[in-house]
Structure formats: structure tokens, C-alpha cells
Enzyme design. Structure first.
Site, PDB file in Angstrom:
ATOM      1  N   LYS A  38       0.850  -1.197   0.000  1.00  0.00           N
ATOM      2  CA  LYS A  38       0.000   0.000   0.000  1.00  0.00           C
ATOM      3  C   LYS A  38       0.882   1.242   0.000  1.00  0.00           C
ATOM      4  O   LYS A  38       1.885   1.300   0.719  1.00  0.00           O
ATOM      5  CB  LYS A  38      -0.898  -0.032   1.238  1.00  0.00           C
ATOM      6  CG  LYS A  38      -1.930   1.089   1.330  1.00  0.00           C
ATOM      7  CD  LYS A  38      -2.819   0.874   2.548  1.00  0.00           C
ATOM      8  CE  LYS A  38      -3.895   1.929   2.676  1.00  0.00           C
ATOM      9  NZ  LYS A  38      -4.800   1.668   3.824  1.00  0.00           N
ATOM     10  N   SER A 110      -9.647   1.873   3.166  1.00  0.00           N
ATOM     11  CA  SER A 110      -8.777   2.613   2.266  1.00  0.00           C
ATOM     12  C   SER A 110      -7.828   1.718   1.461  1.00  0.00           C
ATOM     13  O   SER A 110      -7.236   2.175   0.483  1.00  0.00           O
ATOM     14  CB  SER A 110      -7.949   3.638   3.062  1.00  0.00           C
ATOM     15  OG  SER A 110      -7.057   3.013   3.962  1.00  0.00           O
ATOM     16  N   SER A 134     -10.011  -0.287   7.216  1.00  0.00           N
ATOM     17  CA  SER A 134      -9.399  -0.135   5.897  1.00  0.00           C
ATOM     18  C   SER A 134      -8.793  -1.395   5.317  1.00  0.00           C
ATOM     19  O   SER A 134      -8.439  -1.420   4.143  1.00  0.00           O
ATOM     20  CB  SER A 134      -8.340   0.971   5.942  1.00  0.00           C
ATOM     21  OG  SER A 134      -8.946   2.231   6.092  1.00  0.00           O
TER      22      SER A 134
END
Length: 399
Positions: A38, A110, A134
Site C-alpha cells: 500500500k 482505504s 481499511s
């Protein structure tokens, strides 16, 4: 740095793909696995934008990425996220990430690109972060598994990760199977995860009336019935909505992280992100302290439940994945115990976060698992520090 023009990425999941992956140490216990990162994790030589056009601080090198490389796994590239991790749909300054199997719907956030990269079999596992859901939300909406460790777990370091909220941030993985999550966790800790028998496990079912649509409710109840068939003892439990504590803490800390960018009149954030960060910056010390006081009360409440029960079971999302750009969802409907539950239209963000935020606010280990209903997941929540047991229960369920 842009993606290679010949790299096909219609979901806009990838933020950066180097010409060659970062190779892991040969002969390591994870040497046959690949992973995505990420774009909050610092990786030397790779750009970090946190999926925003605004400037962001440099967190330094990620301790976790370095450890995974040392264990033999190879890092393929960086994935997009909801802008600076402040959201649950996957929208960002680069167009947002679409669902892996339905381009009209969101992937969740997210850790949107992380979930897409594993759902499409582009990597074996993905590094995400979880501050309010997330990891768990995109895992549920993309039909994969996700694991949020106990907050502060020594083997899942957030060192070298751009924070959103140091109080609530967690680093963790997503994968197509719990077995991969367990394997990575076992390699990091040096303790292999063994399946745990469900017989006699006390499961507290948290399924508040009217908080999900009928499809999610039925999927959660079916999952609970499956655990009972394995010998678990399932009983209903209650928890309150905890956003009154969660939101002030996260927004105030996020504003502190991005304080330098916020000095500009238009730093480059999307309007929602900018508004949320400015809202956080405007909170008073008294308001934030009140939120921490509420958090302590909620922690005592959850600790009490996890004394009476071994794990909690809850839905991970209120509905199947919404359409891109959809800001509201309808929850409720159907019948419970022969009584019709009224429908309610509410903001998507609140509908999602009230289910997931309690367990990041309070730091408990949580595994998100897919159900028989496509793109609907559930959460299994364990006691602080009992990550190995929780993953072992997940392994047994999967097996």
C-alpha cells in the site's frame, strides 16, 4: 513515476510498478510468495504519494517491508488507496480504484488497491493498513480475507508507514485465503499457526437490528449457524456505536500528520479530504480529550465482553459494494423475530464505520472472512494479544 504504458490496470489499483520486483532473500520461508505494498509504506527507491496530489511527509523505510523481503517474499509494486487513507470507498487524486469484478462499484478502502491486487491473483498477499476498517472493508467487498493484528503488535510494525492516526493505525495483510495470512504471520513471529477446534468456543454475535441490509444480515446469520454446526456456542451481544470517540481522535491526529500541507490555501487534497482534515485541525484539546475518555469507557466494555466470550462475530460491511459515487445506503428492512425492521437511508461512511471502527479504535485483533454471499464479509474479533488463536480459528473455518 507512472506505470509502464503496457501494464493493463483498468481498476486503477496500482500506484507504482518497477521494471523488476524487489527480490526477497533466497531460501527464506516466504520465498515463493509475492506481495503488493500500500502506498503509505516507505520503500527506498519507490515513490510515496499516498494517492493524493498534495505533499505528504516522508515516513522513512518500512520496517515491515524490509522484514518480509528478508523472509524471502518479493515486492511487486505499490497499490493505490483512498486518499491519505481517510475514507472507505477508494476514491483518490488519481481517479479512484474500481471493484475487481464490477467496474461500476467501489472496491472499498482505504486499502482498495491492496484488495484488488489479491482478488485478481496479481500477488499472493498485499500489505494494507487499517485505522477504521481499511483492511476489513475492501476484503469484504472484494471477496478476500484480511487480518488486522492487535494494535502495536511487535511483528506488524507501523514504523516507516505514513500515519493517519497513531492511536488507531494497524499494519496488516490481505490474501485470497486465511492460510496465506496465517503463513505470513507465522513467518514473522516464528510460531506456525495451527487450526483451532471450534468445539465449545463461545461466540458473541454482534448484529444490531437495522444496521445492515437483509442480505448482509442473512449472510451473517448463516455464518453463525455454520460455526454452531462446528460446535461453537453462539449468543447475541450488544455494543454501542463508538464514532463519538473514533472520529475526533482520528481527524485530530490526521490533521497533525498533514499540518504542513494544510498551511496552504489549496494543498491539493480532494474536497472531502481537505474538509475532514480542516475539521480535525479545528477540534479543541478538550474535545479530543473527551473522545479519549469515551474510548477508555468503550475499552472496558469490550474487555468485559471478551471475558465472557472467546471471540465476537459481526458483519464487516452494512451492504454489498455500493456504486461508485454513491454517498448513501439503505439499511434495515426485512423482519427480525417476526417484526418488520424499518428502512433507513444514511451516509455510507457512518453505516460502514460504526461496524468496523470499534475494533481499530480499541486495538483488538480482527479477521475479515468472505461468506457464501458474494462480496459480503464478516469479522471475527479476538482478545488483545490472541492473534495466533484467532488466525487458528480462521484456518479451521477455512479448512
Amino acid at each position: 513515476m507512472p506505470l509502464s504504458p503496457d501494464f493493463y490496470d483498468p481498476q486503477r489499483a496500482w500506484a507504482y510498478r518497477p521494471a523488476q520486483p524487489l527480490a526477497g532473500a533466497p531460501g527464506g520461508p516466504l520465498s515463493d510468495l509475492s506481495f503488493s505494498v500500500k502506498d503509505l509504506y516507505g520503500v527506498p527507491g519507490w515513490p510515496l504519494h499516498a494517492s493524493t496530489r498534495a505533499p505528504v511527509p516522508d515516513p522513512g523505510e518500512s520496517v515491515l517491508v524490509r522484514r518480509l523481503l528478508d523472509l524471502g517474499a518479493c515486492a511487486v509494486g505499490k497499490t493505490h488507496l483512498h486518499e491519505v487513507a481517510l475514507g472507505i470507498t477508494g476514491m483518490n487524486g488519481f481517479g479512484g480504484t474500481a471493484h475487481p469484478h464490477d467496474p461500476q462499484r467501489v472496491a472499498g478502502g482505504s486499502s482498495s488497491g491492496a484488495a484488488v491486487s489479491v482478488a485478481l491473483n496479481q500477488v499472493d498477499f498485499a500489505l494494507g493498513t487499517d485505522t477504521g476498517g481499511s483492511i476489513r472493508v475492501p476484503a469484504a467487498w472484494c471477496g478476500v480475507a484480511g487480518y488486522k493484528p492487535t494494535q502495536g503488535h511487535p511483528d506488524w510494525s507501523t514504523g516507516g508507514v505514513l500515519p493517519l492516526s497513531w492511536t488507531c493505525d494497524h499494519a496488516g495483510p490481505l490474501a485470497r485465503e486465511v492460510a496465506t495470512l496465517a503463513r505470513v504471520h507465522g513467518a514473522l513471529t516464528g510460531r506456525p499457526i495451527e487450526p483451532q477446534d471450534w468445539t465449545g468456543v463461545r461466540v458473541g454475535l454482534w448484529l444490531p437490528d437495522g444496521w445492515t441490509d437483509p442480505a448482509v444480515r442473512e449472510a451473517t446469520l448463516a455464518f453463525a449457524a455454520g460455526l454452531a454446526a462446528r460446535g461453537a456456542e453462539v449468543s447475541p451481544v450488544q455494543l454501542p456505536e463508538m464514532l463519538d470517540a473514533y472520529s475526533p481522535i482520528v481527524l485530530s491526529e490526521a490533521a497533525a500528520v498533514h499540518a504542513e500541507a494544510l498551511r496552504a490555501e489549496d494543498p491539493g487534497f480532494l474536497p472531502f479530504t481537505l474538509g475532514a482534515l480542516r475539521q480535525g485541525a479545528a477540534l479543541t484539546q478538550t474535545q479530543v480529550q473527551h473522545a479519549f475518555d469515551r474510548r477508555a469507557e468503550y475499552r472496558a466494555l469490550l474487555d468485559g465482553l471478551l471475558t465472557a466470550f472467546d471471540v465476537l462475530l459481526a458483519p464487516a460491511v452494512p451492504t454489498p459494494p455500493p456504486l461508485s459515487g454513491q454517498d448513501e445506503v439503505t439499511v434495515g428492512g426485512g423482519t427480525v423475530g417476526g417484526v418488520t425492521v424499518s428502512e433507513e437511508v444514511m451516509p455510507l461512511r457512518r453505516a460502514v464505520l460504526r461496524l468496523t471502527a470499534p475494533f481499530s479504535l480499541l486495538g483488538t485483533p480482527t479477521v475479515s472472512l468472505p461468506t457464501a454471499t458474494p462480496f459480503v464479509g464478516v469479522q471475527l474479533v479476538g482478545r488483545h494479544g490472541e492473534d495466533d488463536r484467532l488466525l487458528g480459528l480462521g484456518l479451521a473455518w477455512e479448512g
